[in-house]
Write an enzyme that holds these catalytic residues in place. Sequence first.
Site, PDB file in Angstrom:
ATOM      1  N   SER A 140       0.845  -1.199   0.000  1.00  9.79           N
ATOM      2  CA  SER A 140       0.000   0.000   0.000  1.00  9.79           C
ATOM      3  C   SER A 140       0.880   1.248   0.000  1.00  9.79           C
ATOM      4  O   SER A 140       1.761   1.372  -0.849  1.00  9.79           O
ATOM      5  CB  SER A 140      -0.940  -0.052   1.205  1.00  9.79           C
ATOM      6  OG  SER A 140      -1.974   0.889   1.094  1.00  9.79           O
ATOM      7  N   ASP A 305      -8.938  -6.943  -3.828  1.00  3.33           N
ATOM      8  CA  ASP A 305      -8.610  -5.545  -3.478  1.00  3.33           C
ATOM      9  C   ASP A 305      -9.300  -4.602  -4.457  1.00  3.33           C
ATOM     10  O   ASP A 305      -8.987  -4.571  -5.639  1.00  3.33           O
ATOM     11  CB  ASP A 305      -7.090  -5.359  -3.536  1.00  3.33           C
ATOM     12  CG  ASP A 305      -6.632  -4.003  -3.015  1.00  3.33           C
ATOM     13  OD1 ASP A 305      -7.460  -3.081  -2.880  1.00  3.33           O
ATOM     14  OD2 ASP A 305      -5.419  -3.871  -2.734  1.00  3.33           O
ATOM     15  N   HIS A 335      -8.063  -5.185   0.216  1.00  2.00           N
ATOM     16  CA  HIS A 335      -6.746  -4.559   0.306  1.00  2.00           C
ATOM     17  C   HIS A 335      -5.969  -5.040   1.530  1.00  2.00           C
ATOM     18  O   HIS A 335      -4.757  -5.245   1.480  1.00  2.00           O
ATOM     19  CB  HIS A 335      -6.946  -3.043   0.350  1.00  2.00           C
ATOM     20  CG  HIS A 335      -5.675  -2.262   0.367  1.00  2.00           C
ATOM     21  ND1 HIS A 335      -4.725  -2.365  -0.621  1.00  2.00           N
ATOM     22  CD2 HIS A 335      -5.186  -1.354   1.256  1.00  2.00           C
ATOM     23  CE1 HIS A 335      -3.708  -1.559  -0.343  1.00  2.00           C
ATOM     24  NE2 HIS A 335      -3.962  -0.941   0.786  1.00  2.00           N
TER      25      HIS A 335
END
EC number: 2.3.1.31
Lengths: 355, 355
Positions: A140, A305, A335
């Site tokens: 991320s 995700d 995610h």
Amino acid sequence: MTLERPLPLETGGTLPGVRLAYETWGTPAPDGSNAVLVLHALTGDSHAAGPAEPGHPTPGWWDGLIGPGRPLDTDRYFVVVPNVLGGCQGSTGPASLRPDGRRPWGGSFPYITQRDQVAAEVQLADALGIDRWALVVGGSMGGMRALEWAVSQPDRVAALLLLATTGAASAEQIAWANAQIQAIRSDPGFRGGDYYDAAPGQGPHTGLGIARKIAHVTYRSEPELRVRFGRRPQGDEDPFRGGRFAVESYLDHHADKLVRRFDANSYIVLTETMNGHDVGRGRGGMAAALRRVTARTLVAGVDSDRLYPLYQQQELAAGIPGADRLRVIESPAGHDGFLIEIEQVGALIEELLKG
Amino acid sequence: MTLERPLPLETGGTLPGVRLAYETWGTPAPDGSNAVLVLHALTGDSHAAGPAEPGHPTPGWWDGLIGPGRPLDTDRYFVVVPNVLGGCQGSTGPASLRPDGRRPWGGSFPYITQRDQVAAEVQLADALGIDRWALVVGGSMGGMRALEWAVSQPDRVAALLLLATTGAASAEQIAWANAQIQAIRSDPGFRGGDYYDAAPGQGPHTGLGIARKIAHVTYRSEPELRVRFGRRPQGDEDPFRGGRFAVESYLDHHADKLVRRFDANSYIVLTETMNGHDVGRGRGGMAAALRRVTARTLVAGVDSDRLYPLYQQQELAAGIPGADRLRVIESPAGHDGFLIEIEQVGALIEELLKG
């Protein structure tokens, strides 16, 4: 560690007195060749392994991956995890004192970018005597920084693992960020970011909690919420008479938890670094930037995700020279899968470190 | 029209003096057999066709479908569009005066359900002399009510078109609603819902705007936002120096627009009716409830709709006796596709009215 000189910022000006907090596990080799840099996501911190303890309100967010005999084997590797610049767990951020030492930066903390954050981390590597990381890994927001490391310092990154991340924030990611930032800024407790002298409970907790709720839904998947919560009421509450559904209680819980441990200004500053993230900016575009990477690279996304859809990781895998085909982590958790599917992430780390 | 008697509410108590605003197009047949009921979505109203005009701040939301020679041909059909109970465009809602006539309901407006809303619409049908609708059609929240009509009044619905809707609100839909409602309630201008005497601009506009932004992103699709906006800045604004990305300006625009025309209390009341929506409640579950439907039925979803995913419409198509296979509207626009893809919706209406 504290940077010796003020940090020049990408958009102009400098940030003086920058401090980077970090934790390490394992022992550095004399030549520093066994060092691994782990970069955390938005609300993570340097405490990637180990239990909750004073100063670390949560257990290590990748505890299953870091330790003796684990994929990041601390009998072999020297694992370094800095708290990001702009954060709120020891590194310089909006809650830090201004250079005059009299009051916190608050709303006057300068606008920073991921490139500024990486520039500070480069100085940390210098201070630790690490010329070249055996591996840089992040998911991320941490993956954005890992990519910036490999693009801006290709000679210093031997291997690269990018998880559930992107080469540039998308319109949708910016849109979600916009609603979150506005929720925080419009909380009357925010006071333009200068709330550190507020009485207990008077800070922008509601706004930060709403931001977290928005983010949390984007972090998970619709099928997971359906299976876990459905339309169940919470305990004996009655949603038809002022009570909550179970999924509402779940969101309340995650909002409360974050608000207790995270600073609202840091949330905004870091979210804005993600909005600004575009590895191709000033480098002739994304494709040209990705071609700079010389690290052995693996790129992985999570099949469920929706915030960082697989096309973003596909773009990275296709554009980074020698990157293997896109790897897909299977998870119902959306995610957050990069934090949860420890076995699959561990296998990718092991594959890359063997390579 | 005003209901003669207080409306009994599903969760207890009654609502006195209920008024339902509605618009009609076309001429009713003497036996009322040509009447079509069109039910609007969350922020829609009775003004389904025609230009913006005093009392109707927006052009008809289904203007392309209603009129002479259009799929809902007003030379042939008598089209009735009520504003929903709890709304803010003429029907009784939180902004209406309490029975004492002295101040608006505000935060004391009772909790209502979609079944209460349909019960009020049944009285409207009675008043108009319509025993049986030739067609009941609605999308999203309007589709929830259309389904409630067909389940609770099977003999009064000859044909049914359900668009981008569900038999029961999902955990994810409830989760998004939770963040939106909290954004409104925590706006200091909300004052527990009693803000109608606020000075201009002092109402809960910021909170309602944040709610709209959250909702709007869920209404569209990631690929659409990517193609339309990407990472473009808005005009000559510089996102690295306090300016906005184009997608942020787009959200600001939609938030501003809604705030000017919609009441925050109504937004909450109607959102809560959606959270409460479960056509199977007290009827032996969803499957048993759907079996009550006798209308000729078509169910359609939008392929890019992530808020009301196709599995929800599939469940309806599979469960309603004689419902044809699930129809899929092709659109990049996500949930909003049912408002935008007029040609595809029109073809479904024509197919159903021919049948």
